[in-house]
Design a protein around this motif. Structure first.
Motif, mmCIF file in Angstrom:
data_model
loop_
_atom_site.group_PDB
_atom_site.id
_atom_site.type_symbol
_atom_site.label_atom_id
_atom_site.label_comp_id
_atom_site.label_asym_id
_atom_site.label_seq_id
_atom_site.Cartn_x
_atom_site.Cartn_y
_atom_site.Cartn_z
ATOM 1 N N THR A 422 10.652 -2.963 -9.465
ATOM 2 C CA THR A 422 11.003 -2.974 -8.234
ATOM 3 C C THR A 422 12.681 -3.333 -7.995
ATOM 4 O O THR A 422 13.580 -2.784 -7.735
ATOM 5 N N ARG A 584 -2.623 -4.421 -2.696
ATOM 6 C CA ARG A 584 -1.979 -3.364 -1.959
ATOM 7 C C ARG A 584 -0.958 -3.857 -0.943
ATOM 8 O O ARG A 584 -0.103 -2.942 -0.867
ATOM 9 N N ASN A 585 -1.329 -5.032 -0.634
ATOM 10 C CA ASN A 585 -0.386 -5.298 0.529
ATOM 11 C C ASN A 585 0.858 -6.589 -0.033
ATOM 12 O O ASN A 585 1.890 -6.495 0.368
ATOM 13 N N TYR A 586 0.424 -7.149 -1.046
ATOM 14 C CA TYR A 586 1.348 -8.271 -1.525
ATOM 15 C C TYR A 586 1.428 -8.010 -2.991
ATOM 16 O O TYR A 586 0.317 -8.037 -4.003
ATOM 17 N N GLU B 14 10.223 0.219 2.876
ATOM 18 C CA GLU B 14 10.416 -0.561 1.671
ATOM 19 C C GLU B 14 10.458 -1.961 2.109
ATOM 20 O O GLU B 14 11.121 -2.312 2.700
ATOM 21 N N ASP B 16 10.758 -4.555 -0.359
ATOM 22 C CA ASP B 16 11.667 -5.114 -0.994
ATOM 23 C C ASP B 16 13.240 -4.851 -0.441
ATOM 24 O O ASP B 16 13.643 -3.765 -0.448
ATOM 25 N N GLU B 38 10.427 -2.736 6.898
ATOM 26 C CA GLU B 38 10.079 -3.474 5.695
ATOM 27 C C GLU B 38 8.559 -3.240 5.648
ATOM 28 O O GLU B 38 8.014 -3.581 4.469
ATOM 29 N N MET B 62 3.058 -0.066 -1.555
ATOM 30 C CA MET B 62 2.279 -1.309 -1.288
ATOM 31 C C MET B 62 3.391 -2.181 -0.669
ATOM 32 O O MET B 62 4.487 -2.381 -0.980
ATOM 33 N N MET B 63 2.667 -2.526 0.446
ATOM 34 C CA MET B 63 3.699 -3.407 1.417
ATOM 35 C C MET B 63 2.692 -4.391 2.312
ATOM 36 O O MET B 63 1.550 -3.947 2.511
ATOM 37 N N PRO B 64 3.410 -5.492 2.694
ATOM 38 C CA PRO B 64 2.429 -6.551 3.528
ATOM 39 C C PRO B 64 2.523 -5.643 4.933
ATOM 40 O O PRO B 64 3.215 -4.842 5.363
ATOM 41 N N VAL B 65 1.651 -6.303 5.753
ATOM 42 C CA VAL B 65 1.403 -5.913 7.276
ATOM 43 C C VAL B 65 0.671 -4.628 7.145
ATOM 44 O O VAL B 65 -0.705 -4.615 7.633
ATOM 45 N N MET B 66 1.331 -3.490 6.961
ATOM 46 C CA MET B 66 0.560 -2.281 6.979
ATOM 47 C C MET B 66 1.250 -1.534 5.707
ATOM 48 O O MET B 66 2.515 -1.269 5.539
ATOM 49 N N ASP B 67 0.373 -0.972 4.777
ATOM 50 C CA ASP B 67 1.040 -0.223 3.539
ATOM 51 C C ASP B 67 1.200 1.194 3.933
ATOM 52 O O ASP B 67 0.967 1.599 4.999
#
Lengths: 639, 129
Positions: A422, A584-586, B14, B16, B38, B62-67
């Protein structure tokens, strides 16, 4: 033929009467025909006056030889010396008749047993005129009688000498009337003690109560014979197993004269027979025990059964199994349990008994001990098999754990690679972009960004190194005195922008100063980790940071209002490579809390979390405020 | 595939921050107009608030809240958005599999090469003639 010697006659009157007597044809016919009796006359002085055929035959003298001679010559010298002939004549003269049995002497000197009857002959005036003498040879009868007597004596002696049988007579009422040595030996009574007593004294009380002696007599009397085997008593009260034959004795008219009783001691034979039965019983008991041992894997059950079988079979209550080396109780009979392997003796079978054990009993005991020994060996073998199996299972378990650890490591490497990529993405784009575009300001700005990414990479690498050091117990703490509250303010300042980005404002509740001794950089790391987590999982809601100085400890609480942690995850989030939230999320390597926990514990503190899913989480760190040596061993143990 | 009405606009989704700004910087240098979000949910908000749809969506997975996957499901449901092409950005080795599963028009593997990025974006956002 009658002979007469007149000269010997002193009294011619008598002689005349004699002649008349002699002349009697009837008398002559009778006396001459009597061959078995010597019949002759004596004058008052004992001189033989007449002689018949029987006399000649009996005594061997011819008439001429003896007529006129004294009758004394028919007597033995001893009898003559004792005056027996004169005594007899005097008695006959006085009594009229005398009878005598005794030895007499023939002409040839030989003796015969004679029955003699001498009768007085009276004249008409009642005066003695002579004697008739009738002599009968009883030798034959006497011999028969003697034979009979001897025969009876032999029988008596024989019966008496029989030692193995009690042979005795009972009268019709059952009283003992004779007693042999066998009876004395068997029953212990002497003849003098028992003769006249009722035979019921040989019976047990219960037999007496059942009127057994009377019934036996009744049966013998009715059928002639009664036969049985049963217990009888000796004089001393001990029992013996008797074989008894009771026979009725009747006279020629069928009248009951009594009973013969023959008793034999069968105790030994009975014991031998019982011993055979007993041995069979013991062998059967050992076989069934062996079968039980074959079907039962549990050694304790086999031991219990062995004790039970021994108690039942030997009819002895006190039976024990002693462990190897345990001393046997006094008076016990023992059989060693030899488990047939290198360990040798496995214990001892001990029997404590009042009664003496015979050879069969001890053989049985050893057989039982051998069965137990076999069960010992079997149990030991099975134990070894179980151990081997358990080890195999444990080995498989270790393999599974190892595989799991490998799998976790693989996953970690994958996650770590992702995490490293990343910042690399940003770094690469910025550097590549920098190469393409002009303008100093832009370049400076982008270089700053690139530097930030390299710092980020450095932190990641440092964290990986921390984990590695913790795992190897090589984390070093450098304690120094500083103000914890100031450190919190500084870190919070660093997080100001990320907090704004995450829309989670930091709310600080801090005392002015909180002094103590800790590793400053490590404490900064703890704060960074806890705040990063709070922002990451805080769902854009405020985050409260609270610091309290207690008497000897410092308490730091970081509370968010985010997604929280499920109860089942609370325990594992402090472990290596663990995270509660979905990957998947974090993102993240799952190392932050792990490293944090070890830093806190290395300071002698504890870290805990209180959380409800959906309502946020509060991490609480409690640290001693004084200087404290780092416990490397503990650190290593918990790694 | 290209929509002249998209006006060289690219939506970057994204989580990050550094990556997002780096992507934005290099695309701005290439004269693209940018929208950023984000996570998937923020991206949906951006798209619906935008006066015109972007030419392309660069989508992290891969993301928080909604991927990224959830975003794709929501995007498919909305006829106004479903036509917008998506290129998946993934650090994972199996980025191509993820991209196929998500029905993406293409994928870029992290760390992203600038040349690959510009060529890909150029495909979907041609310079206005």
């Amino acid at each position: 033929m009658w002979w007469m010697r007149a000269a010997s006659m002193k009294n011619w009157q008598v002689q005349g009467e004699f002649k008349a007597l002699q002349a009697s044809a009837e008398v002559r016919a009778v006396t001459d025909s009597v061959k078995d009796y010597a019949i002759f006359l004596l004058d008052p002085d004992g001189i033989v006056v007449t002689w018949n055929v029987g006399a000649e035959r009996l005594k061997g003298y011819k008439a001429p030889e003896i007529i006129g001679q004294s009758f004394e010559r028919f007597y033995t010298e001893q009898d003559q010396a004792a005056g027996l002939p004169r005594t007899l004549l005097a008695a006959a003269a006085r009594e009229g008749r005398v009878e005598h049995e005794g030895w007499r002497v023939r002409r040839d000197g030989s003796r015969f047993w004679a029955d003699v009857v001498i009768n007085r002959i009276e004249g008409k005036g009642g005066e003695l005129i002579g004697f008739t003498k009738v002599t009968r040879d009883l030798s034959e009868r006497r011999r028969t009688e003697e034979d009979l007597r001897q025969s009876e004596e032999r029988l008596r002696r024989m019966i008496e000498s029989v030692k193995d049988y009690a042979i005795f007579l009972l009268d019709p009422q059952g009283r003992v009337s004779s007693w042999n040595s066998g009876a004395e030996r068997l029953k212990g009574f002497t003849a003098a003690e028992i003769i006249g007593q009722h035979f019921s004294r040989f019976y047990l009380p219960e037999d007496l109560a059942a009127r057994k002696p009377d019934r036996e007599l009744e049966i013998a009397s009715a059928t002639g014979r009664f036969e049985e085997e049963g217990w009888r008593l000796r004089k001393d009260g001990t029992r013996f197993w008797a074989s008894v034959v009771l026979s009725a004795v009747r006279d020629g008219d069928g009248k009951l004269m009594g009973f013969t009783k023959v008793t034999r001691d069968m105790t030994e034979r009975r014991r031998a027979a019982e011993e055979v039965v007993e041995r069979a019983r013991q062998q059967s008991a050992v076989s069934s025990l062996g079968l039980h041992a074959l079907q039962t894997a549990d050694l304790d059950l086999v031991r219990d059964r062995a004790l039970e079988v021994t108690r039942e079979t030997l009819r002895i209550d006190d039976v024990r199994i002693l462990s190897a080396g345990e001393p046997a109780p006094a008076g016990s009979i023992t059989a060693v349990i030899h488990a047939a392997d290198a360990q040798g003796e496995s214990g001892t079978f001990a029997v404590i008994s009042d009664r003496e054990l015979n050879a069969n009993d001890t053989t049985f005991l050893q057989a039982v001990a051998n069965v137990v020994a076999a069960a010992f060996v079997r149990a030991r073998t099975e134990e070894q098999l179980r151990n081997a199996e358990r080890e195999a299972v444990e080995e498989r378990g270790r393999t599974v754990q190892a595989e799991q650890a490998l799998s976790e490591r693989d996953e970690f490497i994958s996650v770590a690679a992702h995490e490293l990529r990343t910042p690399l993405t940003a770094l690469q784009l910025k550097l590549q972009g920098l190469a393409r575009t002009g303008g100093i300001e832009r370049k400076t700005d982008r270089l700053g960004g690139a530097v930030r990414q390299t710092q980020r990479l450095t932190r990641l690498v440092d964290r990986l190194l921390d984990v590695s050091r913790i795992a190897q117990g090589r984390v070093e703490m450098r304690p120094e005195a500083f103000d914890f509250a100031a450190l919190v303010r500084q870190v919070a300042e660093d997080f100001r922008e990320p907090a704004v980005q995450a829309r989670s404002p930091l709310q600080l509740h801090l005392p002015e100063r909180v002094l103590g001794t800790w590793d400053r950089l490590r404490m900064e790391q703890v704060l960074v980790n806890l705040l990063s987590n709070a922002l990451k999982y805080g769902a854009g809601k405020p985050i409260a940071v609270t610091l309290d100085a207690l008497s000897s400890t410092v308490r730091l609480a970081v509370a968010d209002q985010g997604i929280g942690i499920a109860p089942e995850d609370v325990d594992r989030i402090f472990g290596r490579f663990q995270r509660a939230a979905s990957i998947r999320n974090y993102g993240g390597m799952g190392l932050g809390l792990y490293v944090t926990r070890h830093i806190v514990e290395a300071h002698g503190g504890i870290i805990s979390v209180v959380s409800n899913p959906g309502e946020g989480a509060t991490f609480v760190v409690e640290l001693p405020s004084g200087p404290r040596a780092v416990d490397r061993e503990r650190l290593k143990a918990r790694a | 595939m290209t929509d002249p009405g998209c006006k060289r606009t690219v939506l970057i989704v994204e989580d990050d921050r550094d990556t997002r700004s780096a992507l934005a910087e290099v695309l701005e240098d290439g004269n693209y107009r940018l929208l950023t979000a984000e996570n998937g949910k923020a991206a949906l908000d951006e798209l619906r608030a935008a006066p015109s749809p972007p030419c392309l969506i660069l989508l992290d997975v891969m993301m928080p809240v909604m991927d990224g996957r959830e975003f794709r499901l929501e995007q498919e449901k909305d006829p106004a958005l479903s036509k917008i092409p998506v290129v998946v950005l993934s650090a994972h080795a199996d980025a191509v599999v993820s991209a196929n599963q998500m029905g993406a028009a293409g994928f870029l593997k992290k760390p992203v090469d600038l040349g690959d990025l510009l060529r890909t974006v150029e495909q979907f956002c041609p310079k206005s003639s």
